[in-house]
Scaffold this motif. Structure first.
Motif, mmCIF file in Angstrom:
data_model
loop_
_atom_site.group_PDB
_atom_site.id
_atom_site.type_symbol
_atom_site.label_atom_id
_atom_site.label_comp_id
_atom_site.label_asym_id
_atom_site.label_seq_id
_atom_site.Cartn_x
_atom_site.Cartn_y
_atom_site.Cartn_z
ATOM 1 N N MET A 1 0.865 -1.170 0.000
ATOM 2 C CA MET A 1 0.000 0.000 0.000
ATOM 3 C C MET A 1 0.913 1.235 0.000
ATOM 4 O O MET A 1 1.796 1.347 0.835
ATOM 5 N N ASN A 2 0.668 2.153 -0.926
ATOM 6 C CA ASN A 2 1.511 3.338 -0.979
ATOM 7 C C ASN A 2 0.846 4.505 -0.234
ATOM 8 O O ASN A 2 -0.299 4.413 0.220
ATOM 9 N N LYS A 3 1.584 5.609 -0.130
ATOM 10 C CA LYS A 3 1.114 6.758 0.650
ATOM 11 C C LYS A 3 -0.161 7.368 0.083
ATOM 12 O O LYS A 3 -1.029 7.813 0.839
ATOM 13 N N ASP A 4 -0.272 7.393 -1.227
ATOM 14 C CA ASP A 4 -1.470 7.975 -1.827
ATOM 15 C C ASP A 4 -2.708 7.133 -1.540
ATOM 16 O O ASP A 4 -3.802 7.663 -1.338
ATOM 17 N N GLU A 5 -2.556 5.817 -1.494
ATOM 18 C CA GLU A 5 -3.677 4.936 -1.139
ATOM 19 C C GLU A 5 -4.073 5.143 0.321
ATOM 20 O O GLU A 5 -5.265 5.162 0.646
ATOM 21 N N ILE A 6 -3.081 5.319 1.173
ATOM 22 C CA ILE A 6 -3.359 5.569 2.592
ATOM 23 C C ILE A 6 -4.087 6.896 2.746
ATOM 24 O O ILE A 6 -5.063 7.005 3.495
ATOM 25 N N ARG A 7 -3.630 7.921 2.022
ATOM 26 C CA ARG A 7 -4.266 9.227 2.070
ATOM 27 C C ARG A 7 -5.734 9.125 1.640
ATOM 28 O O ARG A 7 -6.625 9.694 2.264
ATOM 29 N N GLU A 8 -5.992 8.384 0.578
ATOM 30 C CA GLU A 8 -7.357 8.217 0.074
ATOM 31 C C GLU A 8 -8.245 7.518 1.115
ATOM 32 O O GLU A 8 -9.396 7.917 1.335
ATOM 33 N N MET A 9 -7.708 6.508 1.766
ATOM 34 C CA MET A 9 -8.468 5.802 2.806
ATOM 35 C C MET A 9 -8.784 6.728 3.969
ATOM 36 O O MET A 9 -9.905 6.724 4.503
ATOM 37 N N LEU A 10 -7.812 7.524 4.383
ATOM 38 C CA LEU A 10 -8.031 8.439 5.500
ATOM 39 C C LEU A 10 -9.053 9.518 5.140
ATOM 40 O O LEU A 10 -9.865 9.901 5.988
ATOM 41 N N LEU A 11 -9.022 9.996 3.916
ATOM 42 C CA LEU A 11 -10.025 10.976 3.488
ATOM 43 C C LEU A 11 -11.424 10.377 3.513
ATOM 44 O O LEU A 11 -12.390 11.043 3.911
ATOM 45 N N ASP A 12 -11.545 9.110 3.114
ATOM 46 C CA ASP A 12 -12.835 8.421 3.199
ATOM 47 C C ASP A 12 -13.286 8.298 4.649
ATOM 48 O O ASP A 12 -14.460 8.493 4.969
ATOM 49 N N ASP A 13 -12.340 7.975 5.542
ATOM 50 C CA ASP A 13 -12.665 7.861 6.961
ATOM 51 C C ASP A 13 -13.134 9.195 7.532
ATOM 52 O O ASP A 13 -14.062 9.232 8.345
ATOM 53 N N VAL A 14 -12.494 10.287 7.129
ATOM 54 C CA VAL A 14 -12.911 11.614 7.589
ATOM 55 C C VAL A 14 -14.368 11.862 7.192
ATOM 56 O O VAL A 14 -15.180 12.300 8.012
ATOM 57 N N ASP A 15 -14.693 11.567 5.945
ATOM 58 C CA ASP A 15 -16.075 11.755 5.481
ATOM 59 C C ASP A 15 -17.054 10.902 6.285
ATOM 60 O O ASP A 15 -18.138 11.369 6.657
ATOM 61 N N ILE A 16 -16.679 9.671 6.554
ATOM 62 C CA ILE A 16 -17.546 8.766 7.320
ATOM 63 C C ILE A 16 -17.768 9.285 8.727
ATOM 64 O O ILE A 16 -18.902 9.304 9.232
ATOM 65 N N PHE A 17 -16.695 9.750 9.391
ATOM 66 C CA PHE A 17 -16.846 10.259 10.755
ATOM 67 C C PHE A 17 -17.658 11.546 10.790
ATOM 68 O O PHE A 17 -18.393 11.783 11.746
ATOM 69 N N ARG A 18 -17.554 12.377 9.756
ATOM 70 C CA ARG A 18 -18.379 13.588 9.699
ATOM 71 C C ARG A 18 -19.863 13.214 9.560
ATOM 72 O O ARG A 18 -20.722 13.812 10.210
ATOM 73 N N LEU A 19 -20.148 12.221 8.716
ATOM 74 C CA LEU A 19 -21.534 11.755 8.574
ATOM 75 C C LEU A 19 -22.056 11.156 9.874
ATOM 76 O O LEU A 19 -23.207 11.390 10.263
ATOM 77 N N LYS A 20 -21.222 10.379 10.544
ATOM 78 C CA LYS A 20 -21.628 9.796 11.824
ATOM 79 C C LYS A 20 -21.906 10.877 12.847
ATOM 80 O O LYS A 20 -22.862 10.772 13.621
ATOM 81 N N ALA A 21 -21.066 11.919 12.871
ATOM 82 C CA ALA A 21 -21.277 13.014 13.820
ATOM 83 C C ALA A 21 -22.633 13.673 13.584
ATOM 84 O O ALA A 21 -23.369 13.947 14.541
ATOM 85 N N GLU A 22 -22.978 13.914 12.324
ATOM 86 C CA GLU A 22 -24.287 14.502 12.002
ATOM 87 C C GLU A 22 -25.426 13.574 12.434
ATOM 88 O O GLU A 22 -26.433 14.032 12.982
ATOM 89 N N TYR A 23 -25.257 12.293 12.178
ATOM 90 C CA TYR A 23 -26.292 11.319 12.534
ATOM 91 C C TYR A 23 -26.479 11.259 14.047
ATOM 92 O O TYR A 23 -27.607 11.314 14.551
#
Length: 59
Positions: A1-23
């Protein structure tokens, strides 16, 4: 797994946690909403220090 793939996963996680916070907030679970929001913020902060694939490694 390279750094760009890790960055993409973390950005997805940020979006998920923001949605969870709203919920959680919509359910009146303010402590859980704050926790999810804080997790998203911490991941965003971590992303600012994550080097890109083009950056050279420090030896």
């Amino acid at each position: 797994m390279n750094k760009d793939e890790i960055r993409e996963m973390l950005l997805d996680d940020v979006d998920i946690f923001r949605l969870k916070a709203e919920y959680y907030e919509s359910l009146g679970l303010f402590e859980a909403a704050k926790y999810a929001s804080d997790l998203a913020s911490n991941l965003e902060l971590a992303l600012t220090t994550l080097p890109s694939e083009d950056d050279q490694e420090i030896s």
